[in-house]
Design an enzyme around this catalytic site. Structure first.
Site, mmCIF file in Angstrom:
data_model
loop_
_atom_site.group_PDB
_atom_site.id
_atom_site.type_symbol
_atom_site.label_atom_id
_atom_site.label_comp_id
_atom_site.label_asym_id
_atom_site.label_seq_id
_atom_site.Cartn_x
_atom_site.Cartn_y
_atom_site.Cartn_z
ATOM 1 N N HIS A 59 0.873 -1.175 0.000
ATOM 2 C CA HIS A 59 0.000 0.000 0.000
ATOM 3 C C HIS A 59 0.913 1.229 0.000
ATOM 4 O O HIS A 59 2.022 1.183 0.537
ATOM 5 C CB HIS A 59 -0.833 -0.047 1.297
ATOM 6 C CG HIS A 59 -1.902 0.977 1.423
ATOM 7 N ND1 HIS A 59 -1.636 2.294 1.744
ATOM 8 C CD2 HIS A 59 -3.250 0.900 1.310
ATOM 9 C CE1 HIS A 59 -2.773 2.965 1.820
ATOM 10 N NE2 HIS A 59 -3.766 2.152 1.548
ATOM 11 N N ASP B 125 3.303 -4.281 8.200
ATOM 12 C CA ASP B 125 2.091 -3.487 8.030
ATOM 13 C C ASP B 125 0.913 -4.443 8.225
ATOM 14 O O ASP B 125 0.564 -5.212 7.335
ATOM 15 C CB ASP B 125 2.093 -2.874 6.623
ATOM 16 C CG ASP B 125 0.796 -2.139 6.312
ATOM 17 O OD1 ASP B 125 -0.140 -2.181 7.146
ATOM 18 O OD2 ASP B 125 0.713 -1.538 5.228
ATOM 19 N N GLN C 50 -4.355 -4.727 7.243
ATOM 20 C CA GLN C 50 -5.405 -5.674 6.827
ATOM 21 C C GLN C 50 -5.351 -6.952 7.655
ATOM 22 O O GLN C 50 -6.383 -7.507 8.042
ATOM 23 C CB GLN C 50 -5.260 -6.033 5.331
ATOM 24 C CG GLN C 50 -5.456 -4.866 4.374
ATOM 25 C CD GLN C 50 -6.890 -4.343 4.362
ATOM 26 O OE1 GLN C 50 -7.833 -5.043 4.721
ATOM 27 N NE2 GLN C 50 -7.051 -3.098 3.957
ATOM 28 N N LYS D 197 -10.218 -0.189 10.863
ATOM 29 C CA LYS D 197 -10.480 -1.425 10.106
ATOM 30 C C LYS D 197 -10.811 -2.577 11.061
ATOM 31 O O LYS D 197 -11.368 -3.588 10.661
ATOM 32 C CB LYS D 197 -9.277 -1.789 9.237
ATOM 33 C CG LYS D 197 -8.995 -0.758 8.128
ATOM 34 C CD LYS D 197 -7.890 -1.246 7.221
ATOM 35 C CE LYS D 197 -7.208 -0.142 6.440
ATOM 36 N NZ LYS D 197 -7.989 0.382 5.337
ATOM 37 N N CYS E 205 -4.707 2.453 -3.686
ATOM 38 C CA CYS E 205 -3.486 2.975 -3.043
ATOM 39 C C CYS E 205 -2.309 2.032 -3.248
ATOM 40 O O CYS E 205 -1.474 1.853 -2.343
ATOM 41 C CB CYS E 205 -3.696 3.229 -1.550
ATOM 42 S SG CYS E 205 -4.942 4.460 -1.225
HETATM 43 C C1 LIG Z 1 -2.302 -2.695 3.782
HETATM 44 C C2 LIG Z 1 -2.601 -1.296 4.231
HETATM 45 N N1 LIG Z 1 -1.638 -0.568 4.804
HETATM 46 C C3 LIG Z 1 -1.853 0.674 5.249
HETATM 47 C C4 LIG Z 1 -3.079 1.274 5.120
HETATM 48 C C5 LIG Z 1 -3.258 2.667 5.611
HETATM 49 O O1 LIG Z 1 -4.192 2.730 6.632
HETATM 50 P P1 LIG Z 1 -4.741 4.164 7.134
HETATM 51 O O2 LIG Z 1 -5.245 4.864 5.911
HETATM 52 O O3 LIG Z 1 -5.808 3.799 8.086
HETATM 53 O O4 LIG Z 1 -3.597 4.871 7.767
HETATM 54 C C6 LIG Z 1 -4.129 0.563 4.516
HETATM 55 C C7 LIG Z 1 -5.450 1.177 4.314
HETATM 56 O O5 LIG Z 1 -6.200 0.795 3.472
HETATM 57 C C8 LIG Z 1 -3.880 -0.761 4.069
HETATM 58 O O6 LIG Z 1 -4.848 -1.486 3.497
#
Ligand SMILES: Cc1ncc(COP(=O)(O)O)c(C=O)c1O
Length: 401
Positions: A120, A197, A200, A223, A359
């Site tokens: 992401h 990270d 998810q 989430k 993203c």
């Molecule tokens: C795999 C992953 N990493 C990071 C993020 C970023 O999360 P946030 O926008 O809540 O900071 C997301 C959000 O969709 C994600 O799916």
């Protein structure tokens, strides 16, 4: 086959969606909230908001106790050792930015940061910027045909110059779990730091961070059926000690003079200013609610619904599912159909899915596409949601072809 969700009624938004004919299949973007969380927020705000850690009065003491209780609940939920290993941020994105600034002094020009091709933007751009600032090389691990990091390539690419590995646990586009034990072991063997990270991954199943073998793990509350505006950075105690402070202000400072100051270590030293107090208390209520569920039952529900989603997509002509998703989501394209047009027609029929680059622009480019539609599931979804989705999908495809 009818697949009911025993938890649907715990989420008032689902009744509201049903009443207005909306089908929510976008939980990977953000999840709906259980009544338990809504009650906790109402109770905190109606019984008296107060700032934490600084007020001696009763409301302040009450708020601090509830706030810190969430830190303990998180340490337990994550099997993550001590509450002092939990730093609150404003989201997973901020947590990764914190790391990319906080660890800057650990790198020398020519060092490598290793990520994967499916990250992401939140787990790509902070490292890309750090690499640019310090003259580092950003190495990208390729994927195999299933959408999983290729371990042979990782074996070749993770080497003595690797100072940090930053990797997603579960892809937000492909729905594939990454081989974390193997990748983390490869990085550790080189003495590199490791960041997972979990934005998810944290949502599906229970995790044991103490055993996972990473230095840092990040995710967002929203989430995980919690409030938005709140993220979590978990770190190993020795890894947290490496972090330089990055935001300065109230609460993070031990002693301040006009010309110099001394700062707290983690967690307080990385929580400058007033935190998202209500959100932290709310996340505590979401965790209590999640703790009350039978994890085997939730996993079985997610699994059966996901299998049904995949089977329905596979049965339709021209649909290409990206990768081999194993958890709660599927991204797909349809031959001869633009994903934005398809998403538009699904939206018009009251089906909430995500469309676009998710993203993860470099990943989509690697896959040779500019966009895809993603349907993702939460605990509250049931087979009626999938029926409405497939009815809308068939109608949309009829119109577009
Ligand atoms: C795999 C992953 N990493 C990071 C993020 C970023 O999360 P946030 O926008 O809540 O900071 C997301 C959000 O969709 C994600 O799916």
């Amino acid at each position: 086959m009818s697949i009911p969700s025993p938890w649907r009624s715990a989420f008032p938004a689902l009744a509201a969606f049903d009443a207005e004919g909306q089908t929510y299949l976008d939980s990977a973007a953000t999840a709906q909230k259980p009544q338990a969380l809504i009650d906790a927020l109402a109770s905190y705000y109606s019984s008296g908001a107060a700032n934490v850690h600084r007020a001696q009065h009763l409301p302040g003491e009450r708020a601090t106790r509830a706030f810190e209780a969430t830190r303990s609940k998180l340490a337990h939920w994550l099997n993550g050792g001590s509450p002092a290993q939990i730093v609150f941020t404003h989201g997973a994105t901020e947590a990764i930015n914190l790391l990319a600034y906080g660890l800057e002094a650990q790198f020398r020009a020519g060092d490598q940061i290793v990520i994967s091709a499916l990250e992401h933007h939140a787990n790509l751009l902070p490292w890309q910027r750090l690499a640019q600032r310090r003259g580092l090389e950003l190495v990208v691990l390729p994927l195999d045909s299933r959408g999983i990091v290729d371990l042979d390539a990782a074996n070749r690419l993770i080497g003595p110059r690797t100072r940090l590995l930053a990797i997603s646990q579960l892809s937000n586009v492909l729905g594939t779990w990454q081989p974390l034990p193997e990748l983390l072991a490869l990085a550790r063997a080189q003495g590199a730091l490791t960041v997972v990270d979990g934005a998810q991954g944290v949502v599906h199943g229970r995790h044991n961070l103490s055993a996972l073998g990473c230095d840092f793990y990040v995710f967002s509350s929203h989430k995980l059926y919690g409030p938005d505006g709140l993220g979590v950075l978990w770190g190993r105690p020795q890894a947290l000690e490496l972090l330089q402070h990055w935001q300065f202000g109230g609460e993070m400072v031990r002693l301040a003079d006009y010309q110099s100051a001394e700062f707290h270590g983690a967690p307080m030293g990385f929580e400058a200013g007033t935190p998202a107090i209500g959100a932290v208390i709310g996340l505590g209520a979401s965790l209590d609610w999640l703790e009350g569920l039978d994890s085997a039952e939730t996993a079985a529900h997610e699994d059966i619904l996901h299998t049904s989603l995949l089977a329905g997509l596979e049965a339709r002509d021209g649909v290409r599912i990206l990768g081999e998703p194993k958890a709660a989501l599927a991204s797909f394209t349809v031959e001869g159909v633009h994903s934005a047009d398809l998403a538009h027609l699904l939206t018009e029929q009251g089906v909430a899915v995500r469309a676009g680059h998710h993203c993860a622009m470099p990943l989509l480019k690697t896959l040779g596409i500019s966009g895809a539609v993603r349907a993702s599931l939460g605990l509250y979804n049931d087979s009626s949601d999938l029926e409405r989705f497939f009815t809308a999908l068939d109608r949309a495809l009829e119109l577009l072809r």
